[in-house]
Design an enzyme around this catalytic site. Sequence first.
Site, short mmCIF file in Angstrom:
data_model
loop_
_atom_site.label_atom_id
_atom_site.label_comp_id
_atom_site.label_asym_id
_atom_site.label_seq_id
_atom_site.Cartn_x
_atom_site.Cartn_y
_atom_site.Cartn_z
N GLY A 36 0.87 -1.19 0.46
CA GLY A 36 0.01 -0.04 0.11
C GLY A 36 0.56 1.23 -0.05
CD GLU A 53 0.67 3.40 -3.22
OE1 GLU A 53 1.73 2.16 -3.17
OE2 GLU A 53 1.21 4.06 -3.30
CD GLU A 58 4.05 -1.11 -1.20
OE1 GLU A 58 3.36 -1.95 -0.99
OE2 GLU A 58 4.43 0.47 -0.43
CD GLU A 103 12.72 -10.60 1.11
OE1 GLU A 103 11.81 -11.51 0.77
OE2 GLU A 103 13.43 -10.21 2.57
#
Length: 149
Positions: free
Chosen positions: A48, A64, A68, A119
């Site tokens: 997020g 988001e 990501e 990660e």
Amino acid sequence: MVSPETPSASISAQRPVAAVIAVVERQGHLLLVRRGNAPDVGRWGFPGGKIEFGETVFEAVVRELREETGVRGQALYTMDSVDVLVPGKGRLARHHYVLIAVKCRWLSGEPVAADDALEARWFTPMELGSGQWDLSDRVMDITRQALQP
């Protein structure tokens, strides 16, 4: 009159920052990222980030999630909110984030860490509850909510 340098003036000018977290479930697994930036650097949490001006909560969470992790999702509904208070001097918070947790449906893609994530991977609830992972606050609470029928 209070000058801009006085603590009370700077505190009153500060506002919480609205952000979103994507709670994505796929076949009983939840998608988490290991944070690369403060707050929570190195800890695992839901992907997020900040809501941009003019962007809806659902638009922000889908954006988001993609930025990501590379995963495409569909925002379904708002689940909860989480206050993140980053300590400052004394009793004052240096930063205040309000994270809006949004349940999302996985559409496509396998997680690849990007943007500010170190990660990204799928976890079972049992893995998350094992205590071996350094989790952000409220991850387990939101996990339980996400897996309720």
